[in-house]
Write a protein that holds these residues in place. Structure first.
Motif, mmCIF file in Angstrom:
data_model
loop_
_atom_site.group_PDB
_atom_site.id
_atom_site.type_symbol
_atom_site.label_atom_id
_atom_site.label_comp_id
_atom_site.label_asym_id
_atom_site.label_seq_id
_atom_site.Cartn_x
_atom_site.Cartn_y
_atom_site.Cartn_z
ATOM 1 N N VAL A 173 -0.700 -4.257 -5.649
ATOM 2 C CA VAL A 173 -0.214 -2.941 -5.219
ATOM 3 C C VAL A 173 -1.389 -1.970 -5.276
ATOM 4 C CG1 VAL A 173 1.414 -1.057 -5.669
ATOM 5 C CG2 VAL A 173 2.089 -3.437 -6.159
ATOM 6 N N ALA A 174 -1.669 -1.302 -4.158
ATOM 7 C CA ALA A 174 -2.806 -0.373 -4.122
ATOM 8 C C ALA A 174 -2.352 1.011 -3.689
ATOM 9 C CB ALA A 174 -3.870 -0.895 -3.149
ATOM 10 N N SER A 175 -2.877 2.053 -4.345
ATOM 11 C CA SER A 175 -2.649 3.411 -3.839
ATOM 12 C C SER A 175 -3.957 3.939 -3.282
ATOM 13 C CB SER A 175 -2.064 4.323 -4.911
ATOM 14 O OG SER A 175 -3.007 4.641 -5.901
ATOM 15 N N VAL A 176 -3.875 4.493 -2.085
ATOM 16 C CA VAL A 176 -5.070 4.862 -1.322
ATOM 17 C C VAL A 176 -5.463 6.308 -1.616
ATOM 18 C CG1 VAL A 176 -6.063 5.053 0.996
ATOM 19 C CG2 VAL A 176 -4.397 3.250 0.488
ATOM 20 N N VAL A 230 0.837 -1.209 0.000
ATOM 21 C CA VAL A 230 0.000 0.000 0.000
ATOM 22 C C VAL A 230 0.866 1.250 0.000
ATOM 23 C CG1 VAL A 230 -2.303 -0.503 0.909
ATOM 24 C CG2 VAL A 230 -0.390 -0.385 2.477
ATOM 25 N N MET A 231 0.398 2.243 -0.724
ATOM 26 C CA MET A 231 1.078 3.538 -0.781
ATOM 27 C C MET A 231 0.014 4.631 -0.796
ATOM 28 S SD MET A 231 4.029 2.992 -3.656
ATOM 29 C CE MET A 231 4.679 1.368 -4.076
ATOM 30 N N GLY A 232 0.438 5.875 -0.541
ATOM 31 C CA GLY A 232 -0.468 7.011 -0.711
ATOM 32 C C GLY A 232 -0.688 7.229 -2.205
ATOM 33 N N LEU A 233 -1.723 7.966 -2.558
ATOM 34 C CA LEU A 233 -2.023 8.172 -3.982
ATOM 35 C C LEU A 233 -0.908 8.941 -4.672
ATOM 36 C CD1 LEU A 233 -4.245 7.865 -6.226
ATOM 37 C CD2 LEU A 233 -4.876 10.208 -5.658
ATOM 38 N N LYS A 234 -0.379 9.964 -3.976
ATOM 39 C CA LYS A 234 0.662 10.792 -4.582
ATOM 40 C C LYS A 234 1.437 11.489 -3.478
ATOM 41 C CE LYS A 234 -2.843 14.337 -5.129
ATOM 42 N NZ LYS A 234 -3.778 14.936 -6.072
ATOM 43 N N SER A 235 2.592 12.046 -3.840
ATOM 44 C CA SER A 235 3.318 12.845 -2.860
ATOM 45 C C SER A 235 3.034 14.302 -3.182
ATOM 46 C CB SER A 235 4.812 12.568 -2.954
ATOM 47 O OG SER A 235 5.295 12.974 -4.217
ATOM 48 N N ILE A 236 3.078 15.141 -2.152
ATOM 49 C CA ILE A 236 2.699 16.535 -2.412
ATOM 50 C C ILE A 236 3.849 17.342 -3.005
ATOM 51 C CG2 ILE A 236 0.877 16.581 -0.657
ATOM 52 C CD1 ILE A 236 2.877 18.311 1.032
ATOM 53 N N THR A 295 -5.219 1.973 -8.467
ATOM 54 C CA THR A 295 -5.056 3.313 -7.910
ATOM 55 C C THR A 295 -6.399 3.784 -7.334
ATOM 56 O OG1 THR A 295 -5.583 4.218 -10.072
ATOM 57 C CG2 THR A 295 -3.264 3.939 -9.567
ATOM 58 N N ASN A 296 -6.367 4.918 -6.613
ATOM 59 C CA ASN A 296 -7.593 5.553 -6.097
ATOM 60 C C ASN A 296 -8.466 4.600 -5.271
ATOM 61 O OD1 ASN A 296 -6.661 7.024 -8.494
ATOM 62 N ND2 ASN A 296 -8.439 8.304 -8.132
ATOM 63 N N VAL A 297 -7.835 3.815 -4.401
ATOM 64 C CA VAL A 297 -8.579 2.818 -3.640
ATOM 65 C C VAL A 297 -9.157 3.443 -2.372
ATOM 66 C CG1 VAL A 297 -8.315 0.691 -2.293
ATOM 67 C CG2 VAL A 297 -7.249 0.893 -4.551
#
Lengths: 264, 335
Positions: free
Chosen positions: A175-178, A116-122, A143-145
């Motif tokens: 692999v999921a991005s939250v 799991v990862m965040g959707l993006k970094s700021i 993505t966008n989970v």
């Protein structure tokens, strides 16, 4: 016990990034790091899965040793193992060179059933690393989970796009991005765990530990090349009006009338 | 009927753009990204090709839209397995096309699907990929891409060492344009042994109940930032928007604060707007936001800080408390 790999990133605190006007490069000394805010959502997702299904969480980050406090913070929230990917050769990596290191580290941490990862970094805001890492691992990426549950041996994920919500079923690993804003409540680190982690050090993987190909690392291994960075400056160009709110509103209304937005 | 072509028969070295299709309809961003690609194509002497993946040609409703586009060719891949967006399968189809036709460029609108797809392809093919590009140019025969970065007032110019040049392009950053000549349409026949299997099983789909907002095409935009101080104050913008027939926009911090949903975000990772009148309440104007509204015809800024970038770029700057001005404006308009 099944394992979740949780990837996080330290990012410059908004407002602390400045460009050196003489060299057109970023000034590193004014930088202050924070844990990438969208990653907090991924942390919460992982910890909830741990509570529900009894997973073990390995938190992974890439960067110089000054990102260790973020690993410890996430340990405080509920991770069980900390891994730092650190090597001078990693510096200046774009998303592909970053994903390469992450994917090789994740392979070394096998077996696992979810990344799991965040959707993006700021900072970069590319949102590329989760899917790029998955492609390098030969795994599906979602993505966008917003929701992750287990059903038998499989993962059920709900992904939100502008069209609606899809309910997807996949065999592990995935692999999921939250999605940001999934959880209103993000639990803070527990004091007990923070005291416990004080004495602990993360496991460190260098390029050599992971047997990485030097030509794929860091700035040189990055196909994306920054030719120039510059700061945008603004020159005042319009009319500036000061005064009481009622005076300002009158001015605004007359402009809206002129533009035909409202009619007197 | 449209002509069928094998992969090997397709034009090589072109500029490819991904045309996102959902439920038989093309995403408007597909038409937008063709505009800068056509300019690049003319400068570099390359054809511009739109690639559309769909389950079946009969269910496609936007053929007329594509006929008017500036693309030179439209390549359609039709297969029942493409009925749902599946990241791995969609990526494999495009990878196969890239491997055979060696394009010069491969571009995606930065929609959620485009952002899911592009990095899978870049990862698999070891290619560089630029994100949120909002300006493209040719320098010394090379494609140079421009994007805001670090979430601050910093702009980066980028090139790629790998070919095809890949990027996701900001939504709304380019205006749609229309061609005089109808593109040539081809249905692409994938090779015999192509594996249509996906590891993703779509079990259910629940369409969005709420209508997508019309922010990117609104004539009037009223936007709010942290200077409005609270969610409660921010919500008054909807009342104002109703009075002015406007749409409500927001900055990134207030979306992250949860004052409003993220589809109202204007800027780098949000929507680009170009209304007749834009009014920013309590918005200081970080580049992250201003790249998404700087082409507005008339900009009004309401802010206490005279030095704020948005105040400087505004045609009319009102120096004062944004929430007080908003309250009073609504009150006066009600009369």
């Amino acid at each position: 016990m099944e394992k979740i790999i949780l990837c996080i990133k330290g990012v410059p605190k908004p407002g602390t990034v400045k460009v050196d006007p003489s060299t057109h490069t970023l000034k590193r000394d004014s930088l202050e790091l924070i844990l990438n805010p969208p990653d907090r959502q991924a942390v919460e997702m992982a910890v909830r899965l741990k509570e529900n299904y009894g997973f073990k969480i390995t938190v992974v980050t890439m960067g110089p040793p000054n990102v260790i406090p973020f690993l410890k913070e996430v340990y405080g929230i509920g991770a069980d193992e900390m891994v730092l990917l650190s090597d001078r050769a990693f510096a200046g990596a774009d998303t592909l060179a970053t994903s390469y290191v992450l994917a090789e580290a994740i392979k070394k941490l096998s077996p696992y059933s979810l990344v799991v990862m965040g959707l993006k970094s700021i900072d970069g805001e590319t949102s590329q690393v989760p899917a790029e890492t998955a492609a390098l691992l030969g795994l599906p990426s979602i993505t966008n989970v917003k929701t992750i549950v287990k059903e038998g041996n499989n993962w059920i994920l709900i992904r939100q796009t502008e069209y609606g919500e899809e309910e997807l079923e996949l065999e592990p690993p995935v692999v999921a991005s939250v999605l940001p804003e999934v959880f209103d409540y993000l639990r803070p680190p527990s004091l007990k765990r923070l005291l416990e982690v004080k004495e602990k050090d993360p496991l460190v993987f260098t390029a050599q530990d992971l047997r990485l190909s030097p030509e794929k690392l860091g700035l040189n291994g990055s196909p994306t090349q920054v030719v120039e960075v510059f700061e945008k400056k603004f020159e005042a160009k319009g009319q500036v009006v000061e005064g009481e709110p009622s005076f300002l509103v009158e001015k605004l209304i007359s402009v809206l009338e002129q533009k035909g937005i409202i009619h007197p | 009927m449209i002509e069928k072509k094998n992969l090997e028969e397709l034009e090589k070295g072109s500029l490819l753009a991904f045309g996102e299709i959902f439920n038989g309809k093309i995403h408007p961003s597909a038409i937008e990204v063709l505009t800068p690609l056509k300019e690049l194509g003319l400068k570099l002497d390359k054809k511009v090709v739109l690639i559309c993946l769909m389950d079946n040609f009969k269910s496609f409703q936007d053929l007329e839209v594509l006929k008017k586009s500036v693309a030179d060719e439209v390549w359609m891949v039709c297969h029942q397995e493409l009925v749902h967006f599946k990241d791995d399968l969609y990526a494999e189809v495009l990878i196969e096309i890239v491997k055979t036709t060696s394009p010069y460029g491969l571009f995606f609108p930065a929609t959620s699907l485009g952002c899911a797809l592009a990095p899978r392809i870049a990862g698999k093919l070891n290619l560089g990929l630029c994100a949120h590009v909002n300006y493209l140019e040719v320098e010394d025969g090379k494609i140079v891409m421009v994007r805001p970065t670090y979430g601050e007032n910093i702009i980066a110019k980028l090139i790629l060492k790998t070919t095809p040049v890949m990027a996701t392009l900001s939504i709304g950053a380019f205006s749609p344009s229309f061609g005089e000549k109808e593109p040539k349409f081809f249905e692409v026949a994938m090779p015999e042994g192509f594996n249509w299997a996906s590891k993703i099983k779509v079990r259910k789909f629940k369409p969005s109940v709420k209508q997508p907002n019309r922010l990117s095409t609104a004539k009037v935009v009223v936007a709010g930032g942290r200077g409005l101080k609270s969610k409660e104050n921010f919500e008054k913008l909807f009342e104002l928007a109703h009075m002015l027939k406007a749409e409500v926009g927001a900055t990134r911090p207030v979306c992250y604060e949860g004052w409003v949903e993220e589809d109202r975000m204007i800027g780098v990772s949000g929507v680009t707007v170009r209304p007749k009148v834009y009014i920013g309440f309590g918005i200081s104007g970080a580049l992250q936001h201003t790249v998404g509204m700087e082409n507005s015809e008339f900009i009004v800024a309401v802010n206490t800080d005279k030095e704020a970038p948005l105040v400087k770029m505004a045609h009319l700057a009102l120096i004062g408390d944004a929430s007080q001005v908003l309250d009073l404006l609504i009150k006066k308009l009600k009369k």
